[in-house]
Write a protein that holds these residues in place. Structure first.
Motif, PDB file in Angstrom:
ATOM      1  N   UNK A 281      -2.136  14.739   3.699  1.00  0.00           N
ATOM      2  CA  UNK A 281      -0.911  14.066   3.951  1.00  0.00           C
ATOM      3  C   UNK A 281      -1.110  12.686   4.003  1.00  0.00           C
ATOM      4  N   UNK A 282      -2.122  12.151   4.090  1.00  0.00           N
ATOM      5  CA  UNK A 282      -2.445  10.569   3.953  1.00  0.00           C
ATOM      6  C   UNK A 282      -2.114  10.264   2.545  1.00  0.00           C
ATOM      7  N   UNK A 283      -2.976  11.019   1.550  1.00  0.00           N
ATOM      8  CA  UNK A 283      -2.637  10.849   0.040  1.00  0.00           C
ATOM      9  C   UNK A 283      -1.193  10.800  -0.353  1.00  0.00           C
ATOM     10  N   UNK A 284      -0.374  11.918   0.146  1.00  0.00           N
ATOM     11  CA  UNK A 284       0.921  12.053  -0.112  1.00  0.00           C
ATOM     12  C   UNK A 284       1.761  10.957   0.456  1.00  0.00           C
ATOM     13  N   UNK A 285       1.698  10.923   1.626  1.00  0.00           N
ATOM     14  CA  UNK A 285       2.475   9.787   2.396  1.00  0.00           C
ATOM     15  C   UNK A 285       2.150   8.596   1.940  1.00  0.00           C
ATOM     16  N   UNK A 286       1.052   8.019   1.464  1.00  0.00           N
ATOM     17  CA  UNK A 286       0.929   6.670   0.775  1.00  0.00           C
ATOM     18  C   UNK A 286       1.455   6.785  -0.430  1.00  0.00           C
ATOM     19  N   UNK A 287       1.415   7.695  -1.373  1.00  0.00           N
ATOM     20  CA  UNK A 287       2.116   7.735  -2.747  1.00  0.00           C
ATOM     21  C   UNK A 287       3.408   7.749  -2.585  1.00  0.00           C
ATOM     22  N   UNK A 288       4.034   8.420  -1.631  1.00  0.00           N
ATOM     23  CA  UNK A 288       5.410   8.317  -1.301  1.00  0.00           C
ATOM     24  C   UNK A 288       5.897   6.975  -1.016  1.00  0.00           C
ATOM     25  N   UNK A 289       5.131   6.263  -0.160  1.00  0.00           N
ATOM     26  CA  UNK A 289       5.547   4.764   0.181  1.00  0.00           C
ATOM     27  C   UNK A 289       5.453   3.767  -1.069  1.00  0.00           C
ATOM     28  N   UNK A 290       4.655   4.120  -1.872  1.00  0.00           N
ATOM     29  CA  UNK A 290       4.390   3.144  -3.120  1.00  0.00           C
ATOM     30  C   UNK A 290       5.962   3.547  -3.929  1.00  0.00           C
ATOM     31  N   UNK A 291       6.169   4.581  -4.251  1.00  0.00           N
ATOM     32  CA  UNK A 291       7.449   5.230  -4.780  1.00  0.00           C
ATOM     33  C   UNK A 291       8.695   4.563  -3.994  1.00  0.00           C
ATOM     34  N   UNK A 292       8.656   4.681  -2.762  1.00  0.00           N
ATOM     35  CA  UNK A 292       9.866   3.926  -2.169  1.00  0.00           C
ATOM     36  C   UNK A 292       9.813   2.464  -2.383  1.00  0.00           C
TER      37      UNK A 292
END
Length: 121
Positions: free
Chosen positions: A6-17
């Motif tokens: 969840x840390x990895x996916x939420x951080x990657x999503x933040x970058x995309x956003x």
């Protein structure tokens, strides 16, 4: 050491956003909704990160529930951007797919701690 998905996916999503926000404001001239989705979309990862150093189980669950709330809000803004044609179908499907994954993980985490719904003062 076990990977924190969840840390990895939420951080990657933040970058995309954040990249979406830059694209919408610079290329499309859209500032209001792009700012809203940037705030809620990056807040997911920020709350997940805060939960990693929670002071208690109740604090951990509270942060994860906030992350889940922010993910739901982000889903609304993403759908609005799609319906108003600020993002393409392809962009929407890609971002939405990542978000649905995050929503499922956060929901599972929150359901794992049902007793933490009651915080004793």
């Amino acid at each position: 050491m076990k990977e924190n998905v969840i840390m990895r996916k939420s951080f990657a999503f933040s970058v995309r956003i954040m990249n979406l926000h830059k694209y919408l404001s610079r290329k499309k001239g859209e500032y209001v909704v792009s700012r809203q989705i940037c705030k809620s979309g990056t807040s997911i990862g920020a709350n997940v990160a805060e939960a990693q150093r929670a002071q208690s189980t109740a604090d951990f669950v509270s942060k994860m529930k906030i992350a889940l709330k922010e993910a739901n809000e982000t889903q609304y803004w993403l759908q609005l951007l799609h319906e108003t044609k600020y993002i393409t179908e392809k962009e929407y499907v890609s971002l939405h797919g990542d978000l649905v994954e995050i929503l499922r993980i956060l929901t599972a985490i929150c359901k794992h701690y049902p007793q933490s719904n009651q915080i004793h003062l």
